[in-house]
Design a protein around this motif. Structure first.
Motif, mmCIF file in Angstrom:
data_model
loop_
_atom_site.group_PDB
_atom_site.id
_atom_site.type_symbol
_atom_site.label_atom_id
_atom_site.label_comp_id
_atom_site.label_asym_id
_atom_site.label_seq_id
_atom_site.Cartn_x
_atom_site.Cartn_y
_atom_site.Cartn_z
ATOM 1 N N THR A 167 -80.875 63.428 74.229
ATOM 2 C CA THR A 167 -81.125 63.435 72.779
ATOM 3 C C THR A 167 -82.601 63.171 72.506
ATOM 4 N N LEU A 201 -84.588 66.290 73.104
ATOM 5 C CA LEU A 201 -84.397 67.267 72.023
ATOM 6 C C LEU A 201 -85.232 66.892 70.796
ATOM 7 N N ILE A 241 -88.764 67.894 71.427
ATOM 8 C CA ILE A 241 -88.945 69.353 71.312
ATOM 9 C C ILE A 241 -88.978 69.761 69.826
ATOM 10 N N ALA A 242 -88.028 69.210 69.047
ATOM 11 C CA ALA A 242 -87.990 69.539 67.615
ATOM 12 C C ALA A 242 -89.301 69.130 66.945
#
Ligand code: PFF
Length: 506
Positions: free
Chosen positions: A476, A479, A482-483
């Motif tokens: 998580t 992620l 990356i976002a």
């Protein structure tokens, strides 16, 4: 208060704003999380690190975020972009963490909605732990056994999301402010009743003794410190983009320093007030079962509010039913005003960056976030929630706080913010604040961060398999990073970054 800065909405009154920001701070963190953190770390042992965390990080960061949002008039990414162009990403990181927190925050709220219903007839029966884990959550054997979804939680989750969506869709003064004006006074009355009843129960004294007796030996445990800092951030809604966003809707002349102090005292005061009621009730439970208070909740944790409390309510007869209904209604009232602030913090950032209107973004964000929430409605939900909550609050939130003080301390320069807030505030913040932002907070937050990463690598967390920690926790977090990168790379709508009502310049 008129609409300024590209019609982005504004609070209709100072009271409305204060209620909303207190509404964001006072939430599940105060009634559900704080007592179990206190319990986990031995009651009074937690008080000293928590108090230190409020003084060293809580209040200074609150002033920082209030001022950043007010001076640069944007959501977290836009405020950072305007203040220090290269550091827009420091605003995106908490925006995405807020998004993930919202996915499980709404599920805990949904549990509370179910429990509110159960409370009328105490339908959780006599073995409340078994009821919570086996009948209600249908908890599986481990974090990878999904075991289907719980229909009744799904329904209440839908209700929670409809409210979140509707209120945020209606905007700042038309939705969020109105919700808080109703729920915050309601919450105070409800908790007032719980605390009054809690401290007058037989055995309450023993519970309060545990709450008020500091345990100095615990001070050498890094987990207690990182827990205390994590709780301070979570409880004050810091390093999660919400405060910056809310204060960006304030009018030019607002006493920022005073408002920051009011928020801190209201939140921490309420938290402590709630803890008094909670420990009173735990003391009563210990008295009924003839065991020490420190053993009454077993392994406590996430289930404290959903296992131990129903048990006490069941054993109190008719009055217990009334108290149960009030207690879960209080949790719902507190939680809704906070979850709405998470949705607003996320939506405001995306609205500004994409130029798409509020209604569309809030609707899409709610749909996506609600769909991800389904993970926690599965049989493995509680395990995943525990791991994700731990990673976000121990590492990413404290990490964001660290980045914020570094960027403000060394790039934006604390004086630039301090001068802005002092100019419009009655109480002036002294140069001590610069020292905290520039040196003290970075050193302490940096140390806690490194020490807790070391602890995690060497000891893991609560005995979970490493694979589960890597997939749910580290996964998580990756992620989110990356976002953050993707969102930062996207171009801003024309003129938005430089063209805004600069309060300082007229
Ligand atoms: N402060 C809230 C609580 O104590 O429950 C949680 C929270 C809400 C954190 C909103 C962050 C936030 F932006």
């Amino acid at each position: 208060m008129d609409d300024n800065n590209n019609n982005r909405g504004s609070w209709s009154s100072k009271t409305g704003f204060l209620l909303a920001i207190i509404g964001s701070a006072v939430g599940l963190g105060n009634i559900w999380r704080y007592p179990y953190m206190l319990y986990k770390y031995g009651g009074g042992a937690f008080l000293i690190p928590y108090f230190v965390a409020i003084i060293i990080a809580g209040i200074p960061l609150l002033i920082l975020e209030y001022t950043l949002g007010h001076k640069f008039r944007g959501s977290a990414p836009l405020s950072f972009k305007r203040a220090a162009s290269k550091f827009e990403w420091v605003g995106w990181l908490p925006t995405f963490v807020a998004f993930v927190i919202m996915t499980f925050y709404s599920v805990i709220l949904a549990w509370a909605v179910n429990y509110f219903g159960f409370a009328f007839t105490a339908s959780w029966g006599n073995n409340t732990s078994e009821f919570f884990t086996k009948s209600f959550l249908k908890l599986s054997g481990g974090p990878f056994e999904i075991n289907g979804f719980q229909f009744q939680i799904l329904i209440s989750l839908l209700v929670v999301w409809l409210i979140n969506w509707f209120v945020t869709y209606k905007g700042i003064s038309g939705g969020i402010e109105k919700l808080n004006k109703v729920l915050i006074p309601t919450l105070l009355v409800l908790m007032g009743i719980v605390v009054f009843k809690g401290v007058t129960l037989e055995g309450a004294k023993d519970g309060l003794n545990v709450l008020f007796t500091p345990d100095w030996s615990k001070l050498s445990d890094i987990k207690v410190w990182s827990g205390a800092f994590g709780q301070t951030f979570f409880s004050l809604s810091l390093a999660l983009a919400a405060i910056i966003t809310y204060s960006s809707y304030l009018p030019k002349k607002t006493d920022l320093n005073n408002s920051a102090m009011i928020t801190a005292f209201a939140n921490c005061g309420f938290e402590f007030f709630a803890a008094i009621g909670v420990f009173g009730i735990l003391g009563h439970m210990a008295h009924l079962h003839n065991v020490p208070v420190t053993e009454v909740a077993g392994n406590g944790g996430v289930g404290l509010a959903f296992m131990v409390f129903p048990q006490v309510f069941s054993e109190m007869g008719a009055i217990g039913k009334v108290l149960g209904v009030i207690f879960f209604l209080a949790i719902i009232s507190a939680g809704l005003t906070s979850s709405v602030s998470l949705l607003e913090a996320f939506s405001a950032s995306v609205i500004e960056k994409t130029g798409v209107n509020r209604k569309k973004i809030v609707t899409i964000a709610s749909l996506v976030c609600a769909s991800i929430s389904l993970v926690y409605v599965s049989g493995a939900g509680l395990y995943i929630l525990d791991i994700v909550d731990h990673y976000l609050n121990s590492f990413l939130v404290i990490g964001t706080g660290f980045l914020e003080v570094i960027v403000v301390g060394w790039i934006i320069k604390p004086n630039n913010l301090r001068e802005h807030s002092n100019k419009i505030s009655i109480i002036n913040v002294g140069s001590w604040w610069n020292i905290i932002i520039k040196y003290v907070a970075p050193v302490i937050l940096g140390f806690i961060l490194v020490a807790s990463i070391y602890e995690e690598i060497t000891k893991g967390y609560e005995g979970y398999p490493v694979k589960a920690l890597l997939i749910y926790g580290v996964g998580t977090s990756i992620l989110i990073v990356i976002a953050t990168i993707v969102a930062t790379v996207k171009k801003w709508p024309d003129n938005l970054v430089d063209d805004y009502d600069k309060f300082d310049e007229d």
